[in-house]
Design a protein around this motif. Structure first.
Motif, PDB file in Angstrom:
ATOM      1  N   PRO A  30      -7.712   0.031   6.684  1.00 51.69           N
ATOM      2  CA  PRO A  30      -6.866   0.169   5.407  1.00 51.69           C
ATOM      3  C   PRO A  30      -5.257   0.780   5.768  1.00 51.69           C
ATOM      4  O   PRO A  30      -4.972   1.400   6.238  1.00 51.69           O
ATOM      5  CB  PRO A  30      -8.089   1.356   4.774  1.00 51.69           C
ATOM      6  N   ILE A  31      -4.813  -0.069   4.248  1.00 51.16           N
ATOM      7  CA  ILE A  31      -3.484  -0.111   4.588  1.00 51.16           C
ATOM      8  C   ILE A  31      -3.174   1.619   3.585  1.00 51.16           C
ATOM      9  O   ILE A  31      -3.903   1.744   2.980  1.00 51.16           O
ATOM     10  CB  ILE A  31      -2.674  -0.614   3.605  1.00 51.16           C
ATOM     11  N   PRO A  32      -2.180   2.900   4.385  1.00 48.68           N
ATOM     12  CA  PRO A  32      -2.148   3.817   3.647  1.00 48.68           C
ATOM     13  C   PRO A  32      -1.833   4.101   2.490  1.00 48.68           C
ATOM     14  O   PRO A  32      -0.575   3.405   2.398  1.00 48.68           O
ATOM     15  CB  PRO A  32      -1.303   4.556   4.847  1.00 48.68           C
ATOM     16  N   GLY A  33      -1.980   4.970   1.403  1.00 47.62           N
ATOM     17  CA  GLY A  33      -1.919   4.491   0.160  1.00 47.62           C
ATOM     18  C   GLY A  33      -0.404   4.314  -0.346  1.00 47.62           C
ATOM     19  O   GLY A  33      -0.094   3.783  -1.262  1.00 47.62           O
ATOM     20  N   ARG A  34       0.899   5.569   0.926  1.00 45.44           N
ATOM     21  CA  ARG A  34       1.895   5.523   0.522  1.00 45.44           C
ATOM     22  C   ARG A  34       2.822   4.122   0.233  1.00 45.44           C
ATOM     23  O   ARG A  34       3.557   4.351  -0.307  1.00 45.44           O
ATOM     24  CB  ARG A  34       2.435   6.988   1.274  1.00 45.44           C
ATOM     25  N   TYR A  35       1.988   3.190   0.505  1.00 41.61           N
ATOM     26  CA  TYR A  35       1.943   1.797   0.661  1.00 41.61           C
ATOM     27  C   TYR A  35       2.082   1.037  -0.334  1.00 41.61           C
ATOM     28  O   TYR A  35       2.137  -0.430  -0.293  1.00 41.61           O
ATOM     29  CB  TYR A  35       2.503   1.238   2.217  1.00 41.61           C
ATOM     30  N   ALA A  36       1.046   1.456  -1.368  1.00 34.16           N
ATOM     31  CA  ALA A  36       0.173   0.421  -2.431  1.00 34.16           C
ATOM     32  C   ALA A  36       1.325  -0.417  -3.421  1.00 34.16           C
ATOM     33  O   ALA A  36       1.590  -1.727  -3.337  1.00 34.16           O
ATOM     34  CB  ALA A  36      -0.793   1.395  -2.324  1.00 34.16           C
ATOM     35  N   GLU A  37       1.822   1.118  -3.990  1.00 35.80           N
ATOM     36  CA  GLU A  37       3.275   0.294  -4.595  1.00 35.80           C
ATOM     37  C   GLU A  37       4.142  -0.812  -4.257  1.00 35.80           C
ATOM     38  O   GLU A  37       4.327  -1.326  -5.126  1.00 35.80           O
ATOM     39  CB  GLU A  37       3.854   1.857  -5.465  1.00 35.80           C
ATOM     40  N   GLU A  38       4.299  -0.220  -3.393  1.00 36.50           N
ATOM     41  CA  GLU A  38       5.937  -1.387  -2.700  1.00 36.50           C
ATOM     42  C   GLU A  38       4.205  -2.787  -2.356  1.00 36.50           C
ATOM     43  O   GLU A  38       5.323  -4.032  -2.865  1.00 36.50           O
ATOM     44  CB  GLU A  38       6.377  -1.147  -1.670  1.00 36.50           C
ATOM     45  N   LEU A  39       2.828  -2.443  -2.092  1.00 30.76           N
ATOM     46  CA  LEU A  39       2.335  -4.178  -1.135  1.00 30.76           C
ATOM     47  C   LEU A  39       2.438  -4.743  -2.907  1.00 30.76           C
ATOM     48  O   LEU A  39       2.594  -5.745  -3.034  1.00 30.76           O
ATOM     49  CB  LEU A  39       1.916  -3.209  -0.839  1.00 30.76           C
ATOM     50  N   ARG A  40       2.302  -4.174  -4.303  1.00 27.30           N
ATOM     51  CA  ARG A  40       1.651  -4.553  -5.400  1.00 27.30           C
ATOM     52  C   ARG A  40       2.959  -5.179  -5.532  1.00 27.30           C
ATOM     53  O   ARG A  40       2.600  -6.630  -6.498  1.00 27.30           O
ATOM     54  CB  ARG A  40       1.395  -3.304  -6.649  1.00 27.30           C
ATOM     55  N   GLY A  51      -3.907 -12.250  -5.851  1.00 25.14           N
ATOM     56  CA  GLY A  51      -3.664 -10.716  -5.053  1.00 25.14           C
ATOM     57  C   GLY A  51      -3.517 -10.369  -4.198  1.00 25.14           C
ATOM     58  O   GLY A  51      -2.993  -9.381  -3.717  1.00 25.14           O
ATOM     59  N   VAL A  52      -3.952 -11.520  -2.854  1.00 26.57           N
ATOM     60  CA  VAL A  52      -3.885 -11.232  -1.340  1.00 26.57           C
ATOM     61  C   VAL A  52      -2.380 -11.640  -1.305  1.00 26.57           C
ATOM     62  O   VAL A  52      -1.875 -12.417  -1.706  1.00 26.57           O
ATOM     63  CB  VAL A  52      -4.409 -12.197  -0.905  1.00 26.57           C
ATOM     64  N   VAL A  53      -2.342 -10.974  -0.106  1.00 26.67           N
ATOM     65  CA  VAL A  53      -0.557 -10.741   0.546  1.00 26.67           C
ATOM     66  C   VAL A  53      -0.536 -11.275   1.720  1.00 26.67           C
ATOM     67  O   VAL A  53      -1.195 -10.314   2.979  1.00 26.67           O
ATOM     68  CB  VAL A  53      -0.475  -9.133   0.895  1.00 26.67           C
ATOM     69  N   PRO A  54       0.225 -11.967   1.962  1.00 26.25           N
ATOM     70  CA  PRO A  54      -0.292 -12.826   3.540  1.00 26.25           C
ATOM     71  C   PRO A  54       0.649 -12.282   4.314  1.00 26.25           C
ATOM     72  O   PRO A  54       1.989 -11.589   3.923  1.00 26.25           O
ATOM     73  CB  PRO A  54       0.612 -14.146   3.415  1.00 26.25           C
ATOM     74  N   VAL A  55       0.255 -11.670   6.028  1.00 19.05           N
ATOM     75  CA  VAL A  55       1.219 -10.552   6.836  1.00 19.05           C
ATOM     76  C   VAL A  55       0.779 -11.033   7.953  1.00 19.05           C
ATOM     77  O   VAL A  55      -0.114 -11.761   8.522  1.00 19.05           O
ATOM     78  CB  VAL A  55       0.800  -9.316   6.248  1.00 19.05           C
ATOM     79  N   LYS A  71      -7.745  -4.039  -2.893  1.00 23.16           N
ATOM     80  CA  LYS A  71      -9.640  -3.110  -2.924  1.00 23.16           C
ATOM     81  C   LYS A  71      -8.870  -1.704  -4.015  1.00 23.16           C
ATOM     82  O   LYS A  71      -8.432  -0.681  -2.681  1.00 23.16           O
ATOM     83  CB  LYS A  71     -10.125  -3.285  -1.564  1.00 23.16           C
ATOM     84  N   ASP A  72      -9.015  -1.146  -5.031  1.00 22.09           N
ATOM     85  CA  ASP A  72      -9.066   0.114  -5.018  1.00 22.09           C
ATOM     86  C   ASP A  72      -7.997   0.907  -5.235  1.00 22.09           C
ATOM     87  O   ASP A  72      -8.169   1.918  -4.859  1.00 22.09           O
ATOM     88  CB  ASP A  72     -10.111   1.544  -4.256  1.00 22.09           C
ATOM     89  N   GLU A  73      -7.033   0.159  -6.109  1.00 26.09           N
ATOM     90  CA  GLU A  73      -5.630   0.320  -5.408  1.00 26.09           C
ATOM     91  C   GLU A  73      -5.056   0.531  -4.678  1.00 26.09           C
ATOM     92  O   GLU A  73      -4.353   1.229  -4.438  1.00 26.09           O
ATOM     93  CB  GLU A  73      -5.759   1.752  -7.167  1.00 26.09           C
ATOM     94  N   GLY A  74      -5.441  -0.627  -2.841  1.00 29.65           N
ATOM     95  CA  GLY A  74      -5.386  -0.360  -2.507  1.00 29.65           C
ATOM     96  C   GLY A  74      -5.387  -1.043  -1.292  1.00 29.65           C
ATOM     97  O   GLY A  74      -4.968  -2.124  -1.999  1.00 29.65           O
TER      98      GLY A  74
END
Length: 106
Positions: A30-40, A51-55, A71-74
């Motif tokens: 799981p990616i820490p929630g603090r990064y969710a907004e930037e990833l969106r 909405g998938v993000v290639p990394v 998944k679930d806002e993250g």
């Protein structure tokens, strides 16, 4: 992907590997929630659908490409079987992740 202003973007974090038991088991970080907004925000520029993000990610010296699942806002970082075998990680293990968005050439 062509070079874009502000890319690549690198994230580093520690997180616990989780297992999802669907029709077949999958393992994720799981990616820490603090990064969710930037990833969106980044997803708008790099996503190729859903909405998938290639990394590109590195765990325990193993470098691999994949796409984050929203998944679930993250987001979840899927761990391929070959990566899990190479790094000997499984559910419950704490892993250090270095992840780059925007460096993958498609």
């Amino acid at each position: 992907m062509s070079a874009r202003q502000g890319f690549p973007v690198r994230f580093e974090f520690d997180a616990e590997v989780i297992e999802w038991r669907g029709p077949s088991p999958f393992f994720f970080v799981p990616i820490p929630g603090r990064y969710a907004e930037e990833l969106r925000r980044l997803a708008k520029a790099v996503s190729y659908g859903w909405g998938v993000v290639p990394v590109e990610a590195v765990i325990a010296g193993a470098t691999f490409t994949t796409s984050l699942f929203p998944k679930d806002e993250g987001y979840l970082l899927p761990l391929k079987v070959v990566v899990r075998r190479k790094t000997n990680v499984t559910a419950g293990d704490l892993v250090a992740v270095a992840m780059t968005v925007g460096a993958i050439q498609r």
